[in-house]
Design a protein around this motif. Structure first.
Motif, PDB file in Angstrom:
ATOM      1  N   LYS A 334       0.418  -6.333   9.681  1.00 60.52           N
ATOM      2  CA  LYS A 334       1.257  -7.413  10.228  1.00 60.52           C
ATOM      3  C   LYS A 334       2.345  -7.825   9.251  1.00 60.52           C
ATOM      4  O   LYS A 334       3.516  -7.937   9.609  1.00 60.52           O
ATOM      5  N   TYR A 335       1.927  -8.075   7.975  1.00 58.69           N
ATOM      6  CA  TYR A 335       2.835  -8.698   7.030  1.00 58.69           C
ATOM      7  C   TYR A 335       3.483  -7.711   6.072  1.00 58.69           C
ATOM      8  O   TYR A 335       4.342  -8.097   5.288  1.00 58.69           O
ATOM      9  N   GLY A 336       3.082  -6.456   6.129  1.00 58.03           N
ATOM     10  CA  GLY A 336       3.674  -5.460   5.245  1.00 58.03           C
ATOM     11  C   GLY A 336       4.563  -4.481   5.967  1.00 58.03           C
ATOM     12  O   GLY A 336       4.882  -3.416   5.442  1.00 58.03           O
ATOM     13  N   ARG A 337       4.991  -4.836   7.177  1.00 56.96           N
ATOM     14  CA  ARG A 337       5.756  -3.887   7.980  1.00 56.96           C
ATOM     15  C   ARG A 337       7.166  -3.655   7.449  1.00 56.96           C
ATOM     16  O   ARG A 337       7.837  -2.723   7.904  1.00 56.96           O
ATOM     17  N   ASP A 338       7.630  -4.499   6.519  1.00 54.64           N
ATOM     18  CA  ASP A 338       8.941  -4.241   5.932  1.00 54.64           C
ATOM     19  C   ASP A 338       8.890  -3.048   4.974  1.00 54.64           C
ATOM     20  O   ASP A 338       9.932  -2.541   4.565  1.00 54.64           O
ATOM     21  N   GLY A 339       7.694  -2.629   4.587  1.00 55.22           N
ATOM     22  CA  GLY A 339       7.563  -1.440   3.767  1.00 55.22           C
ATOM     23  C   GLY A 339       7.421  -0.203   4.646  1.00 55.22           C
ATOM     24  O   GLY A 339       7.709  -0.206   5.845  1.00 55.22           O
ATOM     25  N   ASP A 340       6.913   0.865   4.062  1.00 57.57           N
ATOM     26  CA  ASP A 340       6.755   2.094   4.838  1.00 57.57           C
ATOM     27  C   ASP A 340       5.330   2.626   4.805  1.00 57.57           C
ATOM     28  O   ASP A 340       5.013   3.589   5.497  1.00 57.57           O
ATOM     29  N   ARG A 341       4.446   1.985   4.031  1.00 58.61           N
ATOM     30  CA  ARG A 341       3.089   2.508   3.930  1.00 58.61           C
ATOM     31  C   ARG A 341       2.129   1.413   3.479  1.00 58.61           C
ATOM     32  O   ARG A 341       2.532   0.350   2.965  1.00 58.61           O
ATOM     33  N   ILE A 342       0.853   1.711   3.671  1.00 61.06           N
ATOM     34  CA  ILE A 342      -0.253   0.884   3.195  1.00 61.06           C
ATOM     35  C   ILE A 342      -1.208   1.808   2.453  1.00 61.06           C
ATOM     36  O   ILE A 342      -1.548   2.882   2.957  1.00 61.06           O
ATOM     37  N   VAL A 343      -1.646   1.400   1.280  1.00 60.88           N
ATOM     38  CA  VAL A 343      -2.560   2.212   0.481  1.00 60.88           C
ATOM     39  C   VAL A 343      -3.915   1.509   0.429  1.00 60.88           C
ATOM     40  O   VAL A 343      -4.011   0.352  -0.007  1.00 60.88           O
ATOM     41  N   VAL A 344      -4.950   2.211   0.876  1.00 61.49           N
ATOM     42  CA  VAL A 344      -6.323   1.710   0.824  1.00 61.49           C
ATOM     43  C   VAL A 344      -7.076   2.560  -0.187  1.00 61.49           C
ATOM     44  O   VAL A 344      -7.194   3.783  -0.017  1.00 61.49           O
ATOM     45  N   SER A 345      -7.584   1.938  -1.231  1.00 55.47           N
ATOM     46  CA  SER A 345      -8.267   2.689  -2.289  1.00 55.47           C
ATOM     47  C   SER A 345      -9.674   2.147  -2.497  1.00 55.47           C
ATOM     48  O   SER A 345      -9.937   0.953  -2.299  1.00 55.47           O
ATOM     49  N   ILE A 346     -10.583   3.045  -2.893  1.00 56.03           N
ATOM     50  CA  ILE A 346     -11.968   2.689  -3.207  1.00 56.03           C
ATOM     51  C   ILE A 346     -12.296   3.292  -4.562  1.00 56.03           C
ATOM     52  O   ILE A 346     -12.046   4.480  -4.799  1.00 56.03           O
ATOM     53  N   ALA A 347     -12.839   2.485  -5.452  1.00 53.98           N
ATOM     54  CA  ALA A 347     -13.183   2.966  -6.791  1.00 53.98           C
ATOM     55  C   ALA A 347     -14.431   2.250  -7.275  1.00 53.98           C
ATOM     56  O   ALA A 347     -14.760   1.154  -6.811  1.00 53.98           O
ATOM     57  N   ARG A 348     -15.121   2.891  -8.194  1.00 47.07           N
ATOM     58  CA  ARG A 348     -16.268   2.253  -8.843  1.00 47.07           C
ATOM     59  C   ARG A 348     -15.771   1.357  -9.969  1.00 47.07           C
ATOM     60  O   ARG A 348     -14.796   1.681 -10.648  1.00 47.07           O
TER      61      ARG A 348
END
Length: 431
Positions: A334-348
């Motif tokens: 919703k709020y990041g649409r001015d960009g071009d991507r979303i990064v979802v990361s998972i780490a220990r």
């Protein structure tokens, strides 16, 4: 001068009272030993009927049993008296300081001059220095405390008042002042902390007010469009189509608001217990990303995945954790649409105090002003900007996220920079 004869009625009355007391004690002893006496008497009758026991032995044996029961009862009564005396001695040996220390609430004992006699550990922890001989009226300068102390010293009986202590943090107390016994010239102040109850009441009132406001806006909009459709726009197909679309959007907003309110209410009713099931966080996040792919595509966004290898399990409730990541990824769309991507990361994470799992949802939109970051998890809190207000939302998503993470012994951290986007990081313990 009284003669001996004049004392006889009193002596006889005294003897009578003693005889009555002795008879009552004997009856109590016999009643305690009634089971033993019954068995013994039956046994003696059986021996007398079927044996060679002389007749006079039976009454003698019964009398002996009665005497034995009375003596046994006297011994038991003496033991009870000794126990009562010992308990009374223990009560007398208890000091006032020990009794005050056993009270978990702040307690202050003071005299007729309003000087401190004793303060327990809870009072010292709450109010700081409370040394003996200190003046309470100088320590507590609030008008309500002054009036309460004056009322206690004037002998007005037990009195109560509300007291707000603003330093170091604001605390609300219900203070009761009462005398200690009769004629002791000592008084006591007992402080009951009401801060949490007041906070909950205030939060409930704010929640109702905010929810009413959020519901009133779409309802007023729908009512206005209905009135227009029934009047000037009755025969205007284009206006009717436009207004019906707006009404549908408003009803959808109300439905989302009701769903979020019910979800938050259900979460608050659950106890704050650590869930026992094991959940694979990687699988949950993958499911969320797959389900919200179409929403990201509508906003011309691409969701990138940066997942560490292997399963990553945490104690938790799968449905609740799904709701956490769904809210975060949906907000990024919703709020990041001015960009071009979303990064979802998972780490220990090996950070102290215990190892865990970190899930970060990063967008590259306009970002959040720094002054708003501490408050974005509050219920119905929204940043006052046209860009944010135009997005579909209820203002409860991050409040739900925070509540679920608290129940899972996790936490949420937010980093944002204007013009560069925001990163929401969820930390969950692995144990």
């Amino acid at each position: 001068m009284r003669t001996f004869r004049s004392y006889l009625p009193d002596i006889m009355a005294d003897l009578s009272d003693r005889q009555k007391y002795g008879a009552q004690r004997l009856m109590r002893n016999l009643w305690r030993a009634r089971g033993l006496l019954a068995v013994a008497i039956i046994a003696l009758f059986c021996v007398h009927l079927f044996g060679d026991l002389p007749f006079m032995v039976l009454p003698a044996a019964i009398v002996a049993l009665l005497l034995a029961a009375a003596i046994s009862g006297d011994a038991e009564e003496a033991d009870e008296e000794r126990r009562a005396t010992a308990e009374a001695g223990e009560m007398q040996s208890l000091s006032a300081e020990n009794l005050a220390a056993a009270v978990t609430d702040p307690l202050i004992v003071f005299d007729d001059s309003a000087s401190v006699i004793h303060a327990n550990a809870a009072a010292i922890a709450a109010f700081g220095d409370l040394r003996p001989a200190m003046s309470l009226q100088l320590k507590f300068r609030a008008p309500e405390m002054q009036a309460l102390i004056d009322a206690a010293l004037s002998g007005g009986g037990s009195q109560s008042a509300d007291f707000i202590d603003k330093l170091p943090v604001e605390r609300v107390y219900r203070v009761t002042a009462s005398a200690v016994g009769h004629g002791s010239r000592l008084h006591v102040l007992l402080f009951k902390d009401q801060s949490e109850a007041r906070r909950i009441d205030r939060m409930r009132a704010d929640f109702i007010a905010n929810a009413s406001h959020e519901m009133r806006t779409p309802l007023a909009s729908i009512a206005g469009f209905i009135e227009t459709l029934r009047g000037p726009a009755r025969n205007d197909p284009a206006a009717r189509e436009q207004f019906l679309q707006i009404m549908q959007n408003q009803t959808g907003r109300m439905a989302r608001l009701i769903d979020d309110m019910l979800s938050l209410s259900r979460l608050e009713m659950k106890p704050y217990l650590k869930p026992g099931a094991r959940v694979d966080v990687r699988q949950v996040v993958e499911s969320v990303v797959d389900s919200l792919g179409p929403l990201a595509k509508e906003s011309d966004l691409v969701i990138e995945r940066d997942f560490a290898d292997g399963p990553m399990e945490t104690p938790g409730d799968r449905d609740e954790l799904y709701q956490v990541f769904e809210n975060l990824v949906e907000n990024a769309c919703k709020y990041g649409r001015d960009g071009d991507r979303i990064v979802v990361s998972i780490a220990r994470s090996d950070k102290a105090p215990q190892p865990g799992i970190e899930v970060t949802v990063r967008d590259f939109g306009p970002g959040i002003p720094e002054e708003h970051i501490p408050r974005v998890t509050e219920r119905f809190y929204r940043i006052d900007s046209e860009t944010v207000q135009s997005r579909k939302g209820t203002g409860l998503g991050l409040a739900i996220v925070k509540h679920i993470l608290t129940r899972h012994h996790g936490r949420l951290s937010i980093q944002s920079e204007l013009g560069k986007g925001s990163a929401f990081t969820v930390y969950l313990p692995t144990n």
